[in-house]
Design a protein around this motif. Sequence first.
Motif, PDB file in Angstrom:
ATOM      1  N   GLU A 117       0.859  -1.188   0.000  1.00 24.46           N
ATOM      2  CA  GLU A 117       0.000   0.000   0.000  1.00 24.46           C
ATOM      3  C   GLU A 117       0.896   1.238   0.000  1.00 24.46           C
ATOM      4  O   GLU A 117       1.932   1.247   0.669  1.00 24.46           O
ATOM      5  CB  GLU A 117      -0.897   0.012   1.239  1.00 24.46           C
ATOM      6  CG  GLU A 117      -1.857   1.196   1.259  1.00 24.46           C
ATOM      7  CD  GLU A 117      -2.653   1.289   2.562  1.00 24.46           C
ATOM      8  OE1 GLU A 117      -3.895   1.295   2.484  1.00 24.46           O
ATOM      9  OE2 GLU A 117      -2.041   1.360   3.639  1.00 24.46           O
ATOM     10  N   VAL A 166     -13.351   3.571   1.296  1.00 21.69           N
ATOM     11  CA  VAL A 166     -12.348   2.628   0.766  1.00 21.69           C
ATOM     12  C   VAL A 166     -11.535   3.271  -0.355  1.00 21.69           C
ATOM     13  O   VAL A 166     -10.323   3.056  -0.468  1.00 21.69           O
ATOM     14  CB  VAL A 166     -13.032   1.333   0.277  1.00 21.69           C
ATOM     15  CG1 VAL A 166     -12.047   0.435  -0.460  1.00 21.69           C
ATOM     16  CG2 VAL A 166     -13.646   0.585   1.453  1.00 21.69           C
ATOM     17  N   ALA A 171      -5.989   2.046   4.411  1.00 26.89           N
ATOM     18  CA  ALA A 171      -6.793   1.033   5.113  1.00 26.89           C
ATOM     19  C   ALA A 171      -6.971   1.335   6.598  1.00 26.89           C
ATOM     20  O   ALA A 171      -8.076   1.243   7.132  1.00 26.89           O
ATOM     21  CB  ALA A 171      -6.157  -0.345   4.924  1.00 26.89           C
ATOM     22  N   TRP A 223     -12.633  -3.353  -7.313  1.00 33.74           N
ATOM     23  CA  TRP A 223     -11.635  -3.254  -6.247  1.00 33.74           C
ATOM     24  C   TRP A 223     -10.369  -4.058  -6.576  1.00 33.74           C
ATOM     25  O   TRP A 223     -10.462  -5.148  -7.137  1.00 33.74           O
ATOM     26  CB  TRP A 223     -12.209  -3.769  -4.927  1.00 33.74           C
ATOM     27  CG  TRP A 223     -13.537  -3.177  -4.569  1.00 33.74           C
ATOM     28  CD1 TRP A 223     -14.724  -3.822  -4.485  1.00 33.74           C
ATOM     29  CD2 TRP A 223     -13.817  -1.802  -4.286  1.00 33.74           C
ATOM     30  NE1 TRP A 223     -15.734  -2.956  -4.156  1.00 33.74           N
ATOM     31  CE2 TRP A 223     -15.207  -1.702  -4.025  1.00 33.74           C
ATOM     32  CE3 TRP A 223     -13.035  -0.643  -4.214  1.00 33.74           C
ATOM     33  CZ2 TRP A 223     -15.828  -0.497  -3.698  1.00 33.74           C
ATOM     34  CZ3 TRP A 223     -13.647   0.553  -3.898  1.00 33.74           C
ATOM     35  CH2 TRP A 223     -15.024   0.620  -3.646  1.00 33.74           C
ATOM     36  N   GLN A 227      -7.663  -3.314  -1.716  1.00 35.39           N
ATOM     37  CA  GLN A 227      -8.967  -2.769  -1.321  1.00 35.39           C
ATOM     38  C   GLN A 227      -9.912  -3.879  -0.863  1.00 35.39           C
ATOM     39  O   GLN A 227     -10.710  -3.682   0.054  1.00 35.39           O
ATOM     40  CB  GLN A 227      -9.583  -1.985  -2.487  1.00 35.39           C
ATOM     41  CG  GLN A 227      -8.879  -0.653  -2.732  1.00 35.39           C
ATOM     42  CD  GLN A 227      -9.344   0.033  -4.005  1.00 35.39           C
ATOM     43  OE1 GLN A 227      -9.584  -0.619  -5.029  1.00 35.39           O
ATOM     44  NE2 GLN A 227      -9.453   1.347  -3.964  1.00 35.39           N
ATOM     45  N   ASN A 230      -9.025  -4.664   2.585  1.00 42.22           N
ATOM     46  CA  ASN A 230      -9.544  -3.575   3.411  1.00 42.22           C
ATOM     47  C   ASN A 230     -11.043  -3.770   3.691  1.00 42.22           C
ATOM     48  O   ASN A 230     -11.496  -3.633   4.837  1.00 42.22           O
ATOM     49  CB  ASN A 230      -9.292  -2.244   2.686  1.00 42.22           C
ATOM     50  CG  ASN A 230      -9.641  -1.043   3.538  1.00 42.22           C
ATOM     51  OD1 ASN A 230      -9.883  -1.169   4.739  1.00 42.22           O
ATOM     52  ND2 ASN A 230      -9.687   0.125   2.935  1.00 42.22           N
ATOM     53  N   CYS A 294      -2.032  -2.203   5.201  1.00 43.71           N
ATOM     54  CA  CYS A 294      -3.353  -2.826   5.002  1.00 43.71           C
ATOM     55  C   CYS A 294      -3.342  -4.196   5.663  1.00 43.71           C
ATOM     56  O   CYS A 294      -3.118  -5.215   5.023  1.00 43.71           O
ATOM     57  CB  CYS A 294      -3.655  -2.929   3.506  1.00 43.71           C
ATOM     58  SG  CYS A 294      -5.322  -3.522   3.150  1.00 43.71           S
TER      59      CYS A 294
END
Length: 327
Positions: A117, A166, A171, A223, A227, A230, A294
């Motif tokens: 991330e 999001v 996250a 996503w 994500q 997350n 994340c």
Amino acid sequence: FSGIDKNFMKITQKAFETPNCVQCCCGNDMMKTLLPHLTEQLELCQKSLTGYLETKRNAFPRFYFCSDGVLLEILSQGSDPHAIVQHLQNVFDSLAAVTFDKQKKYTAITMVSNDKEEVTFSNPMNLGGNVEEYLGEIVTQMQETLHDICRDCGAECDTMSCEDNVARFPAQVGILCIQFAWTNDLEDALRRARQDKASMSASNKKALSVLNELIGMTVLDKWDKLQRTNIETLITIQVHQKDVTEELVKKKIKDPGDFEWLKQARLYWRTERDTTVISICDVDFDYQHEYLGCKERLVVTPLTDRCYVTLSQAIGMFLGGAPAGPA
């Protein structure tokens, strides 16, 4: 040290020239007198080195997490920030790398977690000078960046949809966002519960609708992998928050000062103090803005809640704790 090295090389050379072990060791007193002297000198070198490393650890306390070998390697490469990047995981929980500006070679612009991330620094910084100084600058800038993002999150958490959450926030701040919103909503419902009998059931319905919104997001194709992780984490946290709300409704709790509510982990954005506060029972903690990346989260069980209460009380009394066991 070079003197010790030269003398030791003389001994090894003599051993090479005299293959007979007894003749080499007992032929004269050189071994008996020289080796203890070299050992003493080496101990002095070790003492000086330990003292030097201690001054560096005092200047940047996170170096206490590094072994002497790793710390020496970091200090030896300290003049090149690009070479230090590989060692960041020794001094940060989840910050694995920083990326540099293509034009300005030593200007760090983003931090990268160990799960890849990326978060852009609020203020890009030029890394130079002593390694302990610019690592300290990275710590400060990491905390300031997350503080700035938390401020935006605290201002918008009550009106923001889960999809925006999001898409916009890293996250760990996304988790804070749903925790801020849930704490604010439920505490407001508890304050109004004596006058408005429907306030708690309305809060319960809202917690369920947020959970259903998150579950609905899992079937969308837009996503990426991070994500999705997350969203799964947000669902894990929101399931617990919905369960807590349901429990409070069942027990007919109608006071924000009731222990059933106070024992929960409650997160607030305090505008007057410009910081995030985590409250459990009568203990308040300021959020430290350490970058976490994340991460996946374990399901929150009643045992987790009891651990939170016990450990927070211990820390509140300046004690510590170490959870142990199969759970």
